[in-house]
Design a protein around this motif. Structure first.
Motif, short mmCIF file in Angstrom:
data_model
loop_
_atom_site.label_atom_id
_atom_site.label_comp_id
_atom_site.label_asym_id
_atom_site.label_seq_id
_atom_site.Cartn_x
_atom_site.Cartn_y
_atom_site.Cartn_z
N ILE A 164 32.98 8.39 45.83
CA ILE A 164 33.02 6.94 45.78
C ILE A 164 34.09 6.55 46.94
CG2 ILE A 164 33.89 4.91 44.30
CD1 ILE A 164 33.24 6.55 41.94
N THR A 165 33.66 5.49 47.69
CA THR A 165 34.64 5.01 48.51
C THR A 165 34.75 3.52 48.42
OG1 THR A 165 33.01 4.67 50.16
CG2 THR A 165 34.11 6.87 50.18
N ARG A 166 36.21 3.22 48.73
CA ARG A 166 36.25 1.33 48.71
C ARG A 166 37.25 1.16 49.68
NH1 ARG A 166 36.27 0.84 42.47
NH2 ARG A 166 34.07 0.28 42.01
N THR A 167 37.07 0.12 50.21
CA THR A 167 38.35 -0.35 51.29
C THR A 167 38.49 -1.67 50.71
OG1 THR A 167 36.92 -1.12 52.92
CG2 THR A 167 37.75 0.97 53.01
N HIS A 168 39.87 -2.27 51.13
CA HIS A 168 40.06 -3.81 50.80
C HIS A 168 41.33 -4.12 51.83
CE1 HIS A 168 41.77 -7.37 48.92
NE2 HIS A 168 40.33 -7.44 48.41
N GLN A 169 40.98 -5.38 52.32
CA GLN A 169 42.27 -5.65 53.12
C GLN A 169 43.52 -5.97 52.53
OE1 GLN A 169 40.27 -9.16 54.56
NE2 GLN A 169 41.71 -10.59 53.59
N GLY A 170 43.58 -6.00 51.24
CA GLY A 170 44.81 -6.24 50.54
C GLY A 170 45.27 -7.68 50.67
N LEU A 171 46.46 -7.98 50.25
CA LEU A 171 46.85 -9.42 50.15
C LEU A 171 47.85 -9.89 51.14
CD1 LEU A 171 47.64 -8.84 46.23
CD2 LEU A 171 45.80 -9.83 47.42
N VAL A 172 48.32 -9.04 52.09
CA VAL A 172 48.97 -9.26 53.35
C VAL A 172 48.39 -9.65 54.30
CG1 VAL A 172 51.07 -8.48 54.73
CG2 VAL A 172 50.79 -8.05 52.03
N ARG A 173 47.33 -8.74 55.03
CA ARG A 173 46.82 -8.95 56.25
C ARG A 173 45.65 -9.65 56.19
NH1 ARG A 173 50.36 -6.67 59.16
NH2 ARG A 173 51.31 -4.56 58.64
N SER A 174 44.93 -10.14 57.38
CA SER A 174 43.70 -11.15 57.38
C SER A 174 42.44 -10.13 57.78
CB SER A 174 43.60 -12.29 58.51
OG SER A 174 44.08 -11.59 59.57
N CYS A 189 39.60 3.03 57.38
CA CYS A 189 38.14 3.41 57.49
C CYS A 189 38.09 4.67 56.75
CB CYS A 189 38.04 3.88 59.13
SG CYS A 189 37.59 2.30 60.11
N VAL A 190 37.11 5.12 56.04
CA VAL A 190 36.84 6.21 55.46
C VAL A 190 35.31 6.69 55.60
CG1 VAL A 190 36.07 4.80 53.47
CG2 VAL A 190 36.86 7.11 53.16
N ILE A 191 35.32 8.01 55.60
CA ILE A 191 33.83 8.51 55.78
C ILE A 191 33.80 9.51 54.51
CG2 ILE A 191 32.60 10.23 56.89
CD1 ILE A 191 33.43 8.79 59.43
N VAL A 192 32.98 9.77 53.81
CA VAL A 192 32.66 10.89 52.76
C VAL A 192 31.32 11.18 53.04
CG1 VAL A 192 32.45 11.63 50.47
CG2 VAL A 192 34.35 10.03 51.10
#
Length: 192
Positions: A1-11, A16-19
């Protein structure tokens, strides 16, 4: 399972992720947000490193020692790819990323990394344990006995990296092996 999110600070999202589960490969990169083109640095490093490791994984024969060497080589290949891209964009010294590469082979997780992206192991017996070492000023202060480990998150300049892909200077990756965990988690330093 992979997930990315920009978070609350950056626009923008610079992770990056590869599985590639069939070959046991996982790679994560977290672009340095304080620099220009962090998202490009993470993408170039991730692509180059994962291609390098996949080339090794398709070759025969494969040994644990050769895999460890291939992981170190992949970090250097990723570093060179980012340096070349930065040179093309006239951004040498201003484009960097973390890089964590892991391969599951014969019941052992082999890993190599630069930066502060983290690798955790989880088992019912020992819970969740951080198994790699951050390349940060805070970690240097902990190592020198200036700050206690549980206080490192409050140390001055705690997120300043001492090692990163794409930045000038000698690259000194950490590598290791781990076994016995039920699950592994690779994540950027922003996971909370």
């Amino acid at each position: 399972i992979t997930r990315t999110h920009q978070g609350l600070v950056r626009s923008n999202n610079e992770d990056c992720v590869i599985v590639d589960a069939p070959v046991g490969l996982a790679v994560i990169a977290d672009g340095m947000g304080g620099l220009e083109a962090g998202e490009q640095a993470s993408e170039f490093a991730l692509d180059a490193a994962s291609e390098s490791i996949r080339a090794y994984l398709t070759a025969q024969p494969r040994s644990a020692k050769a895999l460890d060497t291939a992981l170190l080589k992949a970090l250097h290949v990723g570093h060179e790819a980012v340096m070349q891209r930065a040179d093309t964009l006239d951004l040498l010294g201003s484009m960097g990323t973390t890089l964590l590469c892991a391969v599951w082979q014969q019941g052992v997780l082999h890993f190599a990394h630069v930066g502060d992206s983290r690798l955790y192991a989880h088992s019912a017996d020992s819970g969740t344990v951080h198994i790699n070492t951050d390349h940060t000023l805070a970690q240097r202060m902990v190592d020198a006995g200036l700050v206690k480990p549980h206080e490192a998150h409050r140390a001055p300049n705690q997120h300043v990296l001492t090692q990163a892909i794409g930045l000038p200077g000698m690259l000194l990756p950490e590598q290791g092996q781990h076994h016995g965990a039920e699950r592994y988690l690779l994540c950027s330093d922003g996971l909370s």
